[in-house]
Design an enzyme around this catalytic site. Structure first.
Site, mmCIF file in Angstrom:
data_model
loop_
_atom_site.group_PDB
_atom_site.id
_atom_site.type_symbol
_atom_site.label_atom_id
_atom_site.label_comp_id
_atom_site.label_asym_id
_atom_site.label_seq_id
_atom_site.Cartn_x
_atom_site.Cartn_y
_atom_site.Cartn_z
ATOM 1 N N PRO A 258 0.835 -1.206 0.000
ATOM 2 C CA PRO A 258 0.000 0.000 0.000
ATOM 3 C C PRO A 258 0.866 1.251 0.000
ATOM 4 C CG PRO A 258 -0.435 -1.360 1.958
ATOM 5 C CD PRO A 258 0.656 -2.025 1.189
ATOM 6 N N GLU A 259 0.535 2.196 -0.866
ATOM 7 C CA GLU A 259 1.262 3.452 -0.938
ATOM 8 C C GLU A 259 0.390 4.562 -0.334
ATOM 9 O OE1 GLU A 259 2.963 4.089 -4.861
ATOM 10 O OE2 GLU A 259 3.048 1.941 -5.235
ATOM 11 N N HIS B 242 -3.147 -15.301 10.709
ATOM 12 C CA HIS B 242 -1.946 -14.471 10.857
ATOM 13 C C HIS B 242 -2.238 -13.160 11.586
ATOM 14 C CE1 HIS B 242 0.413 -17.230 8.459
ATOM 15 N NE2 HIS B 242 -0.615 -17.315 7.637
ATOM 16 N N ARG C 243 2.609 -12.225 5.535
ATOM 17 C CA ARG C 243 4.049 -12.351 5.254
ATOM 18 C C ARG C 243 4.929 -11.753 6.342
ATOM 19 N NH1 ARG C 243 5.148 -11.105 -0.950
ATOM 20 N NH2 ARG C 243 7.175 -11.880 -0.320
ATOM 21 N N ARG D 204 20.098 16.386 -7.143
ATOM 22 C CA ARG D 204 20.630 15.058 -6.856
ATOM 23 C C ARG D 204 21.222 14.407 -8.104
ATOM 24 N NH1 ARG D 204 20.149 12.572 -1.869
ATOM 25 N NH2 ARG D 204 19.130 14.011 -0.466
#
Ligand code: ZN
Length: 270
Positions: free
Chosen positions: A2-3, A89, A108, A149
């Site tokens: 998820p972002e 889980h 996970r 950068r």
């Protein structure tokens, strides 16, 4: 993973469900998922509000502390009604007044949680390292941050210390929208194109939030519902499909260690 839009959607949903509710008890079933603090300090606290910073989900508590989650790949935080069987889980269960339970599950186990007392989160190294929020920072500032950068633009978009909350989906989508090749050197991109990149990124993030996020594999919001922004993807995960702009098949290559889908005709390499 998820972002920003997905975590924002989860935070808004959780806020509606847990704001003003008291934590009655906390059961940590998997001690390894707790990165900082003690869950013993949670009972008796009331959740004042829920927010997002970068990809972190934060439940703010009435004593000024907070309970933080990083969902990583498969983590989920949701509210289970009384009597509902919890998944295998499940790592943390916070009983709420009224009998509901706040559940942290993660198949996970890359995700984690942390408990901070008042003022502690601001001292947390990870939190201190986070770059600015793309929706709260003007395109000019973001453009300056990457323009100085000597690094690839995609690597910088994914770097959480440069700007916070963006991952592979929204990096690929914004680079396509601005017609910039993901392997471009950031400092070589003209300023007008860098500004366009961040304007497109902000537009796409807002549209994704409005769509409830994108559902890749098992993302769900706080109500167990999936988002629909994946239906609006232009390039992400569409290798071999026609470019929406020119019709040529989209290419995928590894850039900054991530699969990057793009159009070699439309997206210029700087
Ligand atoms: Zn194209």
């Amino acid at each position: 993973m998820p972002e920003l839009p997905e975590v924002e959607t989860i935070a808004r949903g959780l806020h509606a469900l847990v704001q003003g509710r008291r934590i009655a008890d906390a059961r940590l079933l998997t001690p390894a998922v707790l990165r900082a603090g003690r869950t013993e300090t949670l009972p008796g606290r009331t959740v004042t509000h829920v927010s997002r910073r970068a990809k972190l989900l934060r439940l703010h508590l009435d004593h000024g502390g907070c309970l933080v989650f990083h969902l990583k790949m498969t983590g989920r935080v949701w509210v289970a009604g009384p009597g509902l069987d919890l998944p295998k889980h499940t790592h943390l269960i916070c009983g709420l007044d009224g009998g509901d339970r706040l559940v942290f599950e993660d198949t996970r186990r890359f995700g984690y949680c942390a408990v901070f007392e008042a003022g502690e989160m601001e001292e947390w190294d990870f939190f201190r390292s986070l770059g600015p929020e793309p929706l709260e920072t003007c395109a000019e500032d973001l453009s300056r941050r990457i323009g100085v950068r000597r690094a690839g633009v995609k690597a910088l978009l994914l770097n959480q210390t440069i700007l916070a909350g963006v991952g592979n989906i929204y990096a690929d989508e914004s680079l396509f929208a601005a017609r910039i090749h993901p392997a471009s050197l950031a400092a070589a991109i003209p300023e007008s194109k860098r500004l366009q990149l961040f304007e497109e990124l902000r537009r796409i993030l807002l549209e994704a939030i409005a769509a409830g996020g994108s559902t890749i594999s098992d993302y769900r919001n706080a109500y167990g519902k999936s988002g629909i922004f994946q239906d609006s993807f232009q390039v992400y995960g569409k290798k071999g499909e026609p470019c929406p702009a020119c019709g040529r098949p989209l290419q995928a290559e590894q850039v900054a260690g991530r699969t990057s889908t793009h159009c070699v005709r439309c997206q210029k390499l700087y």
